[in-house]
Design a protein around this motif. Structure first.
Motif, mmCIF file in Angstrom:
data_model
loop_
_atom_site.group_PDB
_atom_site.id
_atom_site.type_symbol
_atom_site.label_atom_id
_atom_site.label_comp_id
_atom_site.label_asym_id
_atom_site.label_seq_id
_atom_site.Cartn_x
_atom_site.Cartn_y
_atom_site.Cartn_z
ATOM 1 N N LYS A 88 -49.195 32.659 52.387
ATOM 2 C CA LYS A 88 -48.243 33.247 53.334
ATOM 3 C C LYS A 88 -47.770 34.641 52.913
ATOM 4 C CE LYS A 88 -46.398 28.602 54.243
ATOM 5 N NZ LYS A 88 -45.181 27.774 54.222
ATOM 6 N N THR A 93 -54.732 30.350 53.277
ATOM 7 C CA THR A 93 -53.438 30.210 53.949
ATOM 8 C C THR A 93 -52.250 30.734 53.137
ATOM 9 O OG1 THR A 93 -53.270 27.943 53.083
ATOM 10 C CG2 THR A 93 -54.185 28.220 55.295
ATOM 11 N N ARG A 146 -46.355 31.115 58.920
ATOM 12 C CA ARG A 146 -47.811 31.127 59.093
ATOM 13 C C ARG A 146 -48.212 32.132 60.166
ATOM 14 N NH1 ARG A 146 -46.806 25.116 59.145
ATOM 15 N NH2 ARG A 146 -46.911 24.516 56.955
ATOM 16 N N GLU A 149 -59.232 29.834 59.793
ATOM 17 C CA GLU A 149 -58.491 30.327 58.635
ATOM 18 C C GLU A 149 -59.216 29.909 57.359
ATOM 19 O OE1 GLU A 149 -54.357 29.869 58.265
ATOM 20 O OE2 GLU A 149 -53.883 30.580 60.277
ATOM 21 N N VAL A 194 -50.758 22.344 60.429
ATOM 22 C CA VAL A 194 -51.248 23.670 60.055
ATOM 23 C C VAL A 194 -52.599 23.897 60.714
ATOM 24 C CG1 VAL A 194 -51.909 25.172 58.137
ATOM 25 C CG2 VAL A 194 -50.037 23.523 57.856
#
Length: 241
Positions: A70, A68, A21, A65, A192
């Motif tokens: 990656k 997400t 992340r 964010e 997260v």
């Protein structure tokens, strides 16, 4: 449009944590770099070596964010300042993938400080922009309210900034605080980050040991950094997904 600036960046392996992340410090570094590039283009790149004797100092920063995935590696970072309000100079950001997918939106509040006296200076006409040249898009509505974290009852994590933490303004660079906080809170693999917020109350210099206190509460992580005299140096709020 003169009031908007953008750069394309290729993200590196070090920009991602052990869970793949995006690192908060890397987000803040992108913000800092694009803001500096825009300031140079506008002719307002204040610094300790400039003729003005003034420096830009970050007072608050926040990002959220939006996506997400990656896998993205190349990003486009856009920034734009808002008209000054008193001593506050707000600048917003948007990080997007190459295909235009918005990934991160952010905002920051800056002040202008005398490099010698370390006191805030107000300059109303600092931007060479006329009415209509400022971008009116807002990432977060309203002024960022002050994070009201006065004390946290928890064991302290101590950090003493060294040479690599200090920037040209001779204090800890804003991006380093994110690393200090994450090392203190030690996020779990399933935690997260949804949004990340930092308030910088007093400048931290090399060798100035900071005790960081943190707690988890209702889907948030809060952190408070104090110096050895007990003064609040910075506060942080992390919202988890």
């Amino acid at each position: 449009m003169k009031g908007i600036y953008e750069c394309t960046y290729r993200l590196r392996t070090s920009d991602f944590n052990c869970h793949g992340r995006l690192q908060p410090a890397s987000v803040l570094d992108l913000f800092q770099d694009v803001a500096g590039s825009h300031a140079r283009e506008l002719g307002i790149a204040l610094g300790p070596d400039s003729d003005t004797g003034l420096i830009w100092v970050l007072a608050k920063s926040k990002y959220e964010e939006l996506y997400t995935d990656k896998q993205f590696r190349t990003v486009v970072v856009r920034t734009w300042p808002h008209p000054p309000k008193g001593i506050n100079y707000r600048r917003d950001y948007l990080i997007s993938a190459e295909d235009g997918t918005p990934l991160v939106m952010g905002t920051s509040e800056w002040v202008v400080v005398s490099a010698e006296k370390r006191k805030i200076v107000m300059i109303n006409d600092i931007y060479p922009l006329k009415d209509g040249e400022f971008c009116t898009d807002i990432t977060f509505e309203g002024k960022l309210p002050r994070l009201n974290i006065q004390s946290i009852d928890s064991p302290a994590y101590s950090v003493t900034p060294g040479f690599t933490d200090i920037d040209e303004n001779n204090h800890v660079n804003n991006t380093k605080y994110a690393n200090f906080v994450l090392n203190a809170v030690d996020p779990k693999p399933d935690e997260v980050i949804s949004s990340f917020r930092l308030d910088y109350h007093k400048e931290v210099t090399v060798g100035n040991t900071i005790s960081i206190f943190s707690k988890r509460e209702n889907g948030y992580i809060y952190a408070l950094g104090k110096n050895q005299s007990g003064e609040n140096m910075f506060t942080c709020e992390i919202k988890l997904k």
